[in-house]
Design an enzyme around this catalytic site. Structure first.
Site, short mmCIF file in Angstrom:
data_model
loop_
_atom_site.label_atom_id
_atom_site.label_comp_id
_atom_site.label_asym_id
_atom_site.label_seq_id
_atom_site.Cartn_x
_atom_site.Cartn_y
_atom_site.Cartn_z
N CYS A 1 -27.36 13.25 35.81
CA CYS A 1 -26.64 12.14 35.16
C CYS A 1 -27.47 11.59 34.01
O CYS A 1 -26.93 11.00 33.08
CB CYS A 1 -26.34 11.05 36.19
SG CYS A 1 -27.81 10.55 37.10
P1 NAD Z 1 -17.43 14.26 41.48
O1 NAD Z 1 -17.04 12.88 41.12
O2 NAD Z 1 -16.45 15.35 41.27
O3 NAD Z 1 -17.85 14.34 43.04
C1 NAD Z 1 -18.79 13.45 43.59
C2 NAD Z 1 -18.44 13.20 45.05
O4 NAD Z 1 -17.14 12.60 45.12
C3 NAD Z 1 -18.36 14.47 45.89
O5 NAD Z 1 -18.85 14.21 47.17
C4 NAD Z 1 -16.85 14.75 45.96
O6 NAD Z 1 -16.48 15.46 47.10
C5 NAD Z 1 -16.29 13.34 45.99
N1 NAD Z 1 -14.92 13.23 45.46
C6 NAD Z 1 -14.34 13.96 44.48
N2 NAD Z 1 -13.07 13.54 44.28
C7 NAD Z 1 -12.85 12.54 45.16
C8 NAD Z 1 -11.72 11.69 45.44
N3 NAD Z 1 -10.57 11.81 44.79
N4 NAD Z 1 -11.86 10.76 46.39
C9 NAD Z 1 -13.02 10.60 47.06
N5 NAD Z 1 -14.11 11.38 46.86
C10 NAD Z 1 -14.04 12.33 45.91
O7 NAD Z 1 -18.80 14.55 40.72
P2 NAD Z 1 -19.53 15.95 40.53
O8 NAD Z 1 -18.85 16.68 39.42
O9 NAD Z 1 -19.67 16.62 41.82
O10 NAD Z 1 -20.98 15.48 40.08
C11 NAD Z 1 -21.34 15.32 38.75
C12 NAD Z 1 -21.10 13.91 38.25
O11 NAD Z 1 -21.87 12.98 39.01
C13 NAD Z 1 -21.57 13.73 36.82
O12 NAD Z 1 -20.65 12.92 36.13
C14 NAD Z 1 -22.90 13.03 36.96
O13 NAD Z 1 -23.31 12.31 35.82
C15 NAD Z 1 -22.62 12.14 38.14
N6 NAD Z 1 -23.87 11.70 38.79
C16 NAD Z 1 -24.25 10.39 38.61
C17 NAD Z 1 -25.46 9.95 39.14
C18 NAD Z 1 -25.91 8.52 38.95
O14 NAD Z 1 -26.78 8.07 39.71
N7 NAD Z 1 -25.36 7.78 38.00
C19 NAD Z 1 -26.26 10.84 39.88
C20 NAD Z 1 -25.83 12.14 40.06
C21 NAD Z 1 -24.62 12.56 39.50
#
Ligand code: NAD
Length: 537
Positions: free
Chosen positions: A302
């Site tokens: 991120c």
């Molecule tokens: P994502 O939002 O697709 O998934 C993250 C989590 O949410 C997963 O466990 C997934 O199963 C769950 N999820 C997905 N859709 C959902 C829904 N409709 N309802 C409930 N839960 C749901 O993210 P990703 O693509 O797996 O990860 C990358 C993203 O995460 C990037 O945007 C990155 O910048 C961000 N990130 C942010 C931080 C931070 O601390 N700011 C840290 C790591 C990653």
């Protein structure tokens, strides 16, 4: 005697772990009986483990287990809870090297970064161990005699947690450890990209003495799966707090559910992090910073560098030096070599999302500075590539130039090994470019000029800023989080996260033996005639 993990054969490879949910202190399969594979990001063949695909029933059972454990856990003295959190840190230290290898194997982070990730859990546990002896409230003077006022931190109840796979153990520890330290119980839905590391984290918490039901882990998908079920449990009144780390798009959905239930979620979302390099910067240091920030972890952080903002007098030299460094780096299978800068995209989903940005850049009219693009294969692999490029989703590092603030390329989180160069003339233009994206997670500025350092710190729209360092790098005792599309202002880590898992309780204790009312029965005494200072006129 050490408790054995259940594993199954995995061809000639290291056996696969049979991951189970952890609910009320018991290991369980999902009620539907369906499982999914977690394959090593480096080769997509090595099945690191298989995990239960949980649904609503499983999540509800976990919420009930967490609610049942809550009264006893929230009544446990905070220093005792802290001691257990500290023991989690010790157990992680004990297993550090093997856990790091697992992070490396499951999601494809280099060993150096995997060790850093596991160390972050240890640091977090040790920090919160002592916070258990410091959950201070205040003793406050009252307006009235024989009356005392106090403030107490109270826990919230059952905290639902949903996390991303790119930091599969550090980020969950940022949530789980302060939440349980402050007396909450937890239902965690780890990323479907890293269930094995999550399962082992659960086993370690059990090993450290976390009582049954205090932490519950339910594996599965996000949309349409266990993730959505957790959000449904907010509407059902089974969850009192949500902490989410992931994309901005899903974060908005989490915010909507919590908003209508009058809860404040912790939202840690995406980033498009700027790095400014001014004309007086130490270019050697800044090039290395841009290389690590932009391309380390294949840009899947991120806090990865997005927009590289170069002051015109040094732009040509900087781009040339960065391109040279990109031609020298080692890419490849992180499980085979320790000096690989970056490994694979975590899986096909991340690879396909990354590939989409090339069309965006072309439509924007930006120019590619790197020669080869997209997927690395046996046919086009760099000479020093480590391992078999066709085995995983490996991509070339990408560098764009000619990027401006009105382009999609400068506004969009791409989440891959790509950096977009914007050229500016002087500090004011640099700051405007740094603030051009709707995100505001991290930021960095390279300069030796103290006035520009001060102006950057004051003017940048971001939750975190480095001066003469990369856009990455959290420490367990500093607040982590963003503004704008990067989050809702809550923070992880340090003393600040304690506010996310507690509410303030104001208590007054009246020993006057009669009714006395604030504001109404307060005796402030009388004033006298004003002193005559007219002789000074
Ligand atoms: P994502 O939002 O697709 O998934 C993250 C989590 O949410 C997963 O466990 C997934 O199963 C769950 N999820 C997905 N859709 C959902 C829904 N409709 N309802 C409930 N839960 C749901 O993210 P990703 O693509 O797996 O990860 C990358 C993203 O995460 C990037 O945007 C990155 O910048 C961000 N990130 C942010 C931080 C931070 O601390 N700011 C840290 C790591 C990653």
């Amino acid at each position: 005697m050490a408790r054995k993990l259940q594993t199954q054969a995995n061809g000639n490879l290291t056996p696969s772990v049979i991951v189970r949910n952890w609910v009320g202190g018991e290991e369980r399969d999902a009620t539907g009986g369906v499982r999914f594979d977690s394959r090593s990001a480096s080769n997509q063949v090595d099945v690191v483990g298989t995990a239960p695909l949980s649904g609503m029933e499983d999540v509800e059972a976990a919420c009930r287990a967490a609610a049942a454990a809550y009264p006893a856990w929230s009544a446990t003295p905070a220093p005792v809870r802290g001691e257990i959190v500290g023991r989690i840190g010790e157990a992680i230290s004990h297993h550090k090297e093997l856990l790091s290898k697992l992070v490396c194997r499951e999601i494809g982070k280099s060993m150096k970064e995997s060790r850093g990730e596991v160390q972050e859990v240890i640091d977090t546990a040790h920090f919160f161990q002592s916070e258990g002896r410091r959950l201070y409230g205040q003793t406050v003077h009252s307006e009235m005699p024989n009356k005392e006022l106090f403030t107490y931190r109270r826990s919230l109840g059952v905290a639902g947690m949903i996390t991303a796979g790119n930091f599969p153990i550090a980020v969950p520890s940022w949530k789980i450890l302060p939440a349980i330290l402050t007396g909450n119980t937890v239902v965690w839905k780890p990323s479907e990209d890293a269930p094995v590391i999550a399962y082992l984290f659960g086993r370690i918490m059990e090993e450290a003495g976390v009582p049954a039901g205090v932490v519950n882990i339910v594996h599965g998908a996000g949309g349409g799966g266990a993730g959505e079920a957790i959000l449904a449990c907010v509407d059902k009144g089974l969850i009192q707090k949500i902490s989410f780390t992931g994309s901005t798009a899903v974060g908005r959905k989490v915010g909507e559910v919590c908003g209508r239930n009058l809860q404040i979620p912790s939202l840690e979302l995406g980033g498009k992090n700027p790095m400014v390099v001014l004309r007086d910067a130490n270019i050697d240091v800044a090039v290395e910073g841009a290389l690590f920030s932009g391309y380390g972890t294949a840009g899947q952080r991120c806090t990865s560098l997005g927009n590289l903002i170069l002051d015109k007098p040094i732009a040509a030299e900087f781009k040339a030096r960065l391109l040279k460094r990109l031609s020298e780096i080692k890419i490849g299978d992180v499980t085979k070599s320790e000096d690989v800068l970056y490994g694979p995209m975590i899986n096909q989903r991340f690879y396909e999302n990354f590939m989409k940005h090339f069309e965006m850049g072309k439509a924007d009219g930006a120019r590619l500075l790197t020669e080869k693009h997209g997927r690395i294969t046996k046919e086009n692999a760099p000479a020093n590539f480590v391992g078999d490029p066709d085995a995983g989703y490996y991509v070339f590092p990408t560098l764009w130039e000619g990027v401006t603030a009105d382009m999609k390329l400068s506004q969009t989180e791409i989440f891959g090994p790509v950096v977009t160069v914007m050229e500016v003339d002087g500090f004011a233009e640099a700051l405007a470019a740094a603030n051009c994206a709707p995100y505001g997670l991290s930021s960095s500025c390279y300069t030796m000029n103290p006035t520009d350092i001060l102006r950057f710190k004051n003017g940048i729209h971001a939750g975190m800023t480095s001066i003469n360092n990369t856009t990455n790098g959290a420490e367990a005792h500093m607040p982590f989080g963003g503004v704008g599309w990067s989050g809702n202002g809550t923070r992880e880590s340090g003393v600040w996260v304690i506010d996310a898992y507690t509410r303030w309780h104001a208590v007054n204790e009246d020993l006057a033996g009669k009714l006395q009312l604030a504001q109404m029965d307060v005796d402030f005494g009388e004033t006298k005639e004003p002193t005559d200072l007219s002789f000074l006129a």
